[in-house]
Scaffold this motif. Structure first.
Motif, mmCIF file in Angstrom:
data_model
loop_
_atom_site.group_PDB
_atom_site.id
_atom_site.type_symbol
_atom_site.label_atom_id
_atom_site.label_comp_id
_atom_site.label_asym_id
_atom_site.label_seq_id
_atom_site.Cartn_x
_atom_site.Cartn_y
_atom_site.Cartn_z
ATOM 1 N N THR A 1 -27.092 2.983 61.165
ATOM 2 C CA THR A 1 -27.159 4.309 60.540
ATOM 3 C C THR A 1 -26.171 5.265 61.200
ATOM 4 O O THR A 1 -25.704 6.206 60.561
ATOM 5 C CB THR A 1 -28.574 4.904 60.634
ATOM 6 O OG1 THR A 1 -28.989 4.900 62.001
ATOM 7 C CG2 THR A 1 -29.565 4.100 59.820
ATOM 8 N N ALA B 1 -22.970 5.330 59.222
ATOM 9 C CA ALA B 1 -23.082 6.108 57.986
ATOM 10 C C ALA B 1 -23.037 7.603 58.296
ATOM 11 O O ALA B 1 -22.350 8.378 57.625
ATOM 12 C CB ALA B 1 -24.374 5.749 57.244
ATOM 13 N N SER C 1 -19.501 8.598 59.476
ATOM 14 C CA SER C 1 -18.559 8.527 58.354
ATOM 15 C C SER C 1 -18.700 9.740 57.446
ATOM 16 O O SER C 1 -17.715 10.315 56.990
ATOM 17 C CB SER C 1 -18.803 7.257 57.538
ATOM 18 O OG SER C 1 -18.620 6.127 58.352
ATOM 19 N N GLU C 2 -19.951 10.118 57.184
ATOM 20 C CA GLU C 2 -20.183 11.281 56.327
ATOM 21 C C GLU C 2 -19.594 12.536 56.979
ATOM 22 O O GLU C 2 -18.966 13.364 56.321
ATOM 23 C CB GLU C 2 -21.676 11.465 56.049
ATOM 24 C CG GLU C 2 -21.937 12.561 55.028
ATOM 25 C CD GLU C 2 -23.418 12.781 54.707
ATOM 26 O OE1 GLU C 2 -24.232 11.877 54.969
ATOM 27 O OE2 GLU C 2 -23.739 13.856 54.177
ATOM 28 N N ALA D 1 -15.835 12.518 56.694
ATOM 29 C CA ALA D 1 -15.438 12.896 55.340
ATOM 30 C C ALA D 1 -15.527 14.413 55.185
ATOM 31 O O ALA D 1 -14.651 15.053 54.598
ATOM 32 C CB ALA D 1 -16.335 12.195 54.318
ATOM 33 N N LEU E 1 -10.855 7.865 57.174
ATOM 34 C CA LEU E 1 -11.510 6.794 57.927
ATOM 35 C C LEU E 1 -11.235 5.487 57.199
ATOM 36 O O LEU E 1 -11.645 5.321 56.055
ATOM 37 C CB LEU E 1 -13.016 7.077 58.001
ATOM 38 C CG LEU E 1 -13.871 6.060 58.728
ATOM 39 C CD1 LEU E 1 -13.662 6.165 60.228
ATOM 40 C CD2 LEU E 1 -15.345 6.287 58.426
ATOM 41 N N PRO F 1 -21.583 12.742 45.513
ATOM 42 C CA PRO F 1 -23.045 12.647 45.588
ATOM 43 C C PRO F 1 -23.511 11.705 46.703
ATOM 44 O O PRO F 1 -22.916 10.652 46.914
ATOM 45 C CB PRO F 1 -23.408 12.066 44.216
ATOM 46 C CG PRO F 1 -22.205 11.297 43.775
ATOM 47 C CD PRO F 1 -21.014 11.815 44.519
ATOM 48 N N TYR F 2 -24.536 12.104 47.416
ATOM 49 C CA TYR F 2 -25.171 11.275 48.445
ATOM 50 C C TYR F 2 -26.633 11.115 48.074
ATOM 51 O O TYR F 2 -27.368 12.098 48.056
ATOM 52 C CB TYR F 2 -25.052 11.941 49.818
ATOM 53 C CG TYR F 2 -23.635 12.004 50.326
ATOM 54 C CD1 TYR F 2 -23.138 11.015 51.171
ATOM 55 C CD2 TYR F 2 -22.785 13.033 49.954
ATOM 56 C CE1 TYR F 2 -21.835 11.054 51.625
ATOM 57 C CE2 TYR F 2 -21.472 13.075 50.395
ATOM 58 C CZ TYR F 2 -21.006 12.087 51.230
ATOM 59 O OH TYR F 2 -19.713 12.121 51.673
ATOM 60 N N LEU G 1 -18.860 2.905 51.828
ATOM 61 C CA LEU G 1 -19.346 2.740 53.207
ATOM 62 C C LEU G 1 -18.542 3.607 54.173
ATOM 63 O O LEU G 1 -19.080 4.168 55.123
ATOM 64 C CB LEU G 1 -19.248 1.271 53.638
ATOM 65 C CG LEU G 1 -20.238 0.307 52.991
ATOM 66 C CD1 LEU G 1 -19.783 -1.134 53.180
ATOM 67 C CD2 LEU G 1 -21.637 0.498 53.561
ATOM 68 N N LEU G 2 -17.245 3.719 53.912
ATOM 69 C CA LEU G 2 -16.379 4.514 54.800
ATOM 70 C C LEU G 2 -16.616 6.005 54.626
ATOM 71 O O LEU G 2 -16.303 6.796 55.514
ATOM 72 C CB LEU G 2 -14.904 4.188 54.527
ATOM 73 C CG LEU G 2 -14.461 2.766 54.862
ATOM 74 C CD1 LEU G 2 -12.977 2.597 54.547
ATOM 75 C CD2 LEU G 2 -14.709 2.445 56.336
ATOM 76 N N LEU G 3 -17.150 6.398 53.478
ATOM 77 C CA LEU G 3 -17.457 7.813 53.262
ATOM 78 C C LEU G 3 -18.872 8.149 53.712
ATOM 79 O O LEU G 3 -19.294 9.289 53.675
ATOM 80 C CB LEU G 3 -17.288 8.174 51.775
ATOM 81 C CG LEU G 3 -15.856 8.202 51.257
ATOM 82 C CD1 LEU G 3 -15.832 8.364 49.741
ATOM 83 C CD2 LEU G 3 -15.071 9.340 51.903
ATOM 84 N N GLY G 4 -19.613 7.117 54.125
ATOM 85 C CA GLY G 4 -20.996 7.358 54.554
ATOM 86 C C GLY G 4 -21.942 7.607 53.395
ATOM 87 O O GLY G 4 -23.049 8.092 53.598
ATOM 88 N N ASN G 5 -21.515 7.289 52.170
ATOM 89 C CA ASN G 5 -22.406 7.485 51.022
ATOM 90 C C ASN G 5 -23.614 6.559 51.083
ATOM 91 O O ASN G 5 -24.684 6.904 50.617
ATOM 92 C CB ASN G 5 -21.677 7.196 49.698
ATOM 93 C CG ASN G 5 -20.616 8.218 49.383
ATOM 94 O OD1 ASN G 5 -20.351 9.090 50.208
ATOM 95 N ND2 ASN G 5 -20.016 8.146 48.228
ATOM 96 N N ILE G 6 -23.399 5.361 51.614
ATOM 97 C CA ILE G 6 -24.510 4.423 51.740
ATOM 98 C C ILE G 6 -24.515 3.810 53.142
ATOM 99 O O ILE G 6 -23.494 3.778 53.820
ATOM 100 C CB ILE G 6 -24.470 3.293 50.677
ATOM 101 C CG1 ILE G 6 -23.137 2.527 50.746
ATOM 102 C CG2 ILE G 6 -24.682 3.828 49.282
ATOM 103 C CD1 ILE G 6 -23.133 1.259 49.914
ATOM 104 N N VAL G 7 -25.696 3.348 53.549
ATOM 105 C CA VAL G 7 -25.860 2.711 54.849
ATOM 106 C C VAL G 7 -25.642 1.219 54.669
ATOM 107 O O VAL G 7 -26.032 0.643 53.650
ATOM 108 C CB VAL G 7 -27.273 2.993 55.412
ATOM 109 C CG1 VAL G 7 -27.492 2.263 56.723
ATOM 110 C CG2 VAL G 7 -27.479 4.485 55.602
ATOM 111 N N ASN G 8 -25.000 0.578 55.638
ATOM 112 C CA ASN G 8 -24.639 -0.829 55.517
ATOM 113 C C ASN G 8 -25.817 -1.752 55.853
ATOM 114 O O ASN G 8 -25.829 -2.427 56.887
ATOM 115 C CB ASN G 8 -23.453 -1.119 56.433
ATOM 116 C CG ASN G 8 -22.756 -2.418 56.063
ATOM 117 O OD1 ASN G 8 -23.224 -3.157 55.191
ATOM 118 N ND2 ASN G 8 -21.647 -2.694 56.722
#
Lengths: 415, 415
Positions: A20, A23, A26-27, A30, A36, A210-211, B12-19
Motif C-alpha cells: 500500500t 500506491a 505514487s498518488e 502524481a 513516475l 478518479p480514485y 499502478l504508477l499513478l496510485g489509482n489502484i493497489v497492487n
C-alpha cells in the motif's frame, strides 16, 4: 522531474503484506506532477538492493526507498544506500536522544543494543524526525539528484511524507502543481466515470483523475502553472463543472476531510447527538467515528448488540420481531435505531444488522444482506443492501453506507 | 528456481489502484518454494517495458507479467514480449472461437475490431484459457526459461493462476518448501530479535525470519527439501527451540490464526462469555473480535462509553471516581470492567480508557496514557501503558494489549 520508488522488504516478496505504501507514494507523486516510471520491490539483500538502487539513481532524479530502516539485522536499506553513494555512517546525536525519549515513554523500558543502529545516518544527510517510531527519515542530496529513505510501517511513513517529504519535493519541482480534491459518496465508480468520460477524453491542463475508495470515489483535479495562483485558477472551472454534475453527492472538496469527519461536522452544525447500534459490524462504525478528534461533542455512546438478547435488552427490540422477521430484517433494523434513541436520549441513532458471512446465509437471506437504518425526528429510514465480497468487505461497505445514510437524513431534515 | 514479477499498468504508477496481484502471486510463489527477488511495476510504455523484461529474463528463470493484455492500443505486454523474445504473433483459432463465444454470452453483443487482437499469440506459445474474460494467458518457453503472461484483473488472474499456472510451476520446481509460523504477542520486536540473534546468525536450512506487526512479532521458519515430509522434518527442531525460548508468549503456530481468534478460542475452551467496555478505542476492540466468524458463542455485546455519562449509566462507574481520579485512571478502568460484568452478566469484561489525542493531554496525564483492565472471577487486573504515536496508533496498541491482557488473565486462571 522523474521519481522512482523502491520498496524494501522480504515480507513484500513473500506476499505477507500488500504494497500500500507504493500506491500511496505514487498518488502523492502524481499530485506533485512528478513523472513516475518504475516501482521496484526488492528483498532485504545487500547485493540485489545495491544493484536496484544503482539502476534507479542512474535513470531517475529522485529515488524514494521505503522499508528496511528497523533495528534488526535484516534491515539493510540505510547501510546499503550509504555504501552505494559512498557516504560514511555517523551517529546523529539528535536522533539518539529522540530514540531514548521514545523508549522512555513506551511500554518497553529496556533499550536493546541494536536500537542504536537507528541513530546512524549517512554523512551530510538531512535527518527527518519520525513522530511515530524510532527510525528517522533520511534525505541524501547528490548534486541534482536526491535519495530519500522512509520507514516501512505506513503509520510512520504517511505522516512523515505529509509533514516533511511532500514540501521538500514540491520545492524541488520547477513547475507548480495545484490540485483540488472532490470527494463523492453514495455513487458507484462506473457511474461516476460515465458522468465525466467527456471531461477525461478532452483534458490537457487541468486534468481530472478518479480514485476508487471503498464506497467512495475521489476525483483529483490537477493543473500545472508557473505560479500556484495560475495553477489554482486553471482548476476552478473544472471543479465548478464537477460540482454542478455531482451536487449533493460531493461531501467535501477538502483533501484532509474524511467522510466520518464531514458527517460529524454536519451533526455538530445542527446540534445533534448520535448513538450507534451495531450488529454485524461489531463496533466498526463507532470506531470510525472515534477516529475524528473532538467527536465527543456529538457521540456519547455506542452499543454493539451482537446477540439477540442484547438487541432486546439494550435496544428494546421486540421478541416477536426477532421471531417473525429475524435479526436481519427491515423491522429489526427499524426497532434497533428507534431503541437506540429512546434508551440513550440522543437525537439520532444509526443501526446496522446483516449477514457478514462466511456462514449464516440462506437462500432468502444470503451472505451480504445488510439493513441499515437511521432514526431522527420520530422518523426512521431503512435501506436494504446486498453486498458482495468477503466478511471484511461486507462490513466495510456497511459502515460507509451507514455514514452515507446518516448524511442523507441530516441533509433532508436540515437543508 | 528464481521467479520474477512484472506488473504492467500506468494506473499502478499513478496510485489509482493497489497492487494486490503482486501480493497474491508472491504468496503463491513462496508456497511453491520459488525464490522471488524482484517485483517491478512499469507503465504501458514500449521502451521501458522491453528494458524491464530483458533485465528480468536475464537474471531469473521464470518471469510472470500481469496486465496489458486488453484490446486497446495502450495494451502492449504481448506485443513487447513477442518482440523481445523474437517471436512472431499468429492468430490462435481456439482463442478466437472462445472470444466469439464470450461475447455471445455477455451483455456486449457487438465485437469491436480491436478484440481480435486478443486472439493473437506468440508462435509456439502455450495458450491458457481465461474463464472470466477474453484475453488468454500465455506461456512462452525459451530453453530452461519461461515467460508467463497473465491478464491484469484479479478476477481473471487468480482463477487462471490457481487452475493452470500453479500446477505448471509446481512441475518445473525440483525442490519442495515447507514453512511454519510462530506468532508472538506481548514482547517487542527488538527483544524478540535479541532472543534469537544466535539462531539467525547460524542459519542455513531451515531459516527463521521475524515480521513485526502492530503489537506482535511473527517468526517464519522455512526449510527446503526433496519432499514436503523432509522439509517439514527440518523445521521441527527449530520450532521446538523457539517454543522453549518464548513459551507462553507464543499464541499460535498456525499461519491462519489471528490473535483475536486465539483469544476467542481460549474463551470458548473455558466456556467464558465476554463483554467489552471501550472509551478511547471507541469500538475497535469489539470490531476486531467480530472479525472472527462464530464469535457469537462467546461475545454477546460491547459497550462504547465515550462520555462520562455513558460510563456512569451503562457501567455504573461512580460519580466520585470520575470526580476524584478522572475517566483516565486505574480506578475508573477497574470500575468499568467490573460494571461490564455486573451489567451484562458475562463472565469476563475487558475495559479500555485512555487519552488517544491529539488533544486532551496534560502534564500528569499525557496523550498516550491508557489503562486497560480485565475483570474475571471477582478479581480485576489493571495495566497502565504510555503509548507513543498518533491517535490511530495509540488506539491500535490499546486494542492489541487488551487482547494480550485478556489472554494472560485466562491463562493465569485456567492453566
Amino acid at each position: 522531474m522523474v521519481v522512482e520508488l523502491i520498496s524494501v522488504g522480504t515480507e513484500l516478496l513473500l506476499g505477507n503484506i500488500v504494497n500500500t505504501n507504493a500506491a500511496y507514494l505514487s498518488e502523492k507523486c502524481a499530485q506533485l506532477g512528478l513523472s513516475l516510471y518504475y516501482q521496484t520491490v526488492v528483498g532485504d539483500n545487500e547485493e540485489r538492493l545495491a544493484e536496484t538502487l544503482k539502476t534507479a539513481v542512474d535513470r531517475s532524479d529522485v529515488v524514494i526507498l521505503s522499508g528496511g530502516l528497523g533495528p534488526t539485522k535484516d534491515d539493510l536499506t540505510k547501510e546499503v544506500t550509504a555504501k552505494v553513494l559512498g557516504r560514511e555512517l555517523m551517529e546523529d546525536a539528535h536522533s539518539k536522544e529522540r530514540i531514548q525519549a521514545f523508549f522512555k515513554n513506551s511500554q518497553f523500558k529496556v533499550i536493546t543494543e541494536n536500537n542504536w543502529k537507528q541513530a546512524l545516518v549517512p554523512k551530510d544527510a538531512i535527518v527527518v524526525d519520525n513522530a511515530n517510531g524510532t527510525a528517522p527519515g533520511i534525505i541524501i542530496e547528490e548534486g541534482e539528484k536526491a535519495v530519500i529513505l522512509l520507514p516501512g510501517p505506513p503509520n510512520e511513513l504517511i505522516p512523515m511524507f505529509e509533514h516533511d517529504i511532500f514540501p521538500y519535493l514540491r520545492n524541488r519541482q520547477p513547475e507548480v502543481i495545484y490540485s483540488q480534491m472532490v470527494k463523492i459518496c453514495g455513487m458507484g465508480e462506473s457511474m461516476v466515470e460515465t458522468k465525466i468520460v467527456d471531461l477525461i477524453d478532452s483534458q490537457t491542463n487541468p486534468t481530472v483523475a478518479p480514485y476508487a475508495k471503498i464506497g467512495e470515489v475521489h476525483l483529483r483535479v490537477t493543473a500545472k502553472g508557473e505560479t500556484e495562483e495560475e495553477a489554482r485558477k486553471l482548476t476552478k472551472p473544472l471543479v465548478k463543472e464537477l460540482k454542478s454534475r455531482f451536487e449533493d453527492y460531493i461531501y467535501t472538496t477538502d483533501e484532509q476531510v474524511t467522510l466520518e469527519e464531514a458527517v460529524i461536522k454536519l451533526l455538530k452544525k445542527n446540534d445533534l447527538t448520535l448513538t450507534t447500534a451495531e450488529s454485524c459490524t461489531g463496533g466498526m462504525l463507532s470506531a470510525r467515528l472515534v477516529n475524528v478528534p473532538g467527536v465527543s461533542d456529538v457521540f456519547k455512546q455506542g452499543l454493539v448488540t451482537y446477540s439477540n438478547r442484547a438487541k432486546k435488552k439494550l435496544l428494546d427490540v421486540k421478541k416477536s420481531t426477532l421471531k417473525d422477521h429475524g435479526a436481519v430484517s427491515e423491522q429489526c433494523a427499524k426497532e434497533m435505531a428507534k431503541g437506540g434513541v429512546l434508551s440513550t436520549g440522543s437525537d439520532v441513532c444509526v443501526a446496522i444488522t446483516g449477514i457478514a458471512g462466511p456462514d449464516g446465509g440462506t437462500e432468502d437471506k444470503p451472505v451480504g444482506l445488510v439493513y441499515i437504518s437511521c432514526y431522527m425526528k420520530d422518523k426512521v429510514t431503512v435501506r436494504k443492501f446486498q453486498f458482495k465480497g468477503n466478511r471484511e468487505k461486507i462490513r466495510e461497505y456497511s459502515v460507509v453506507n451507514s455514514l452515507v445514510l446518516l448524511r442523507d437524513c441530516i441533509l433532508a431534515n436540515y437543508k
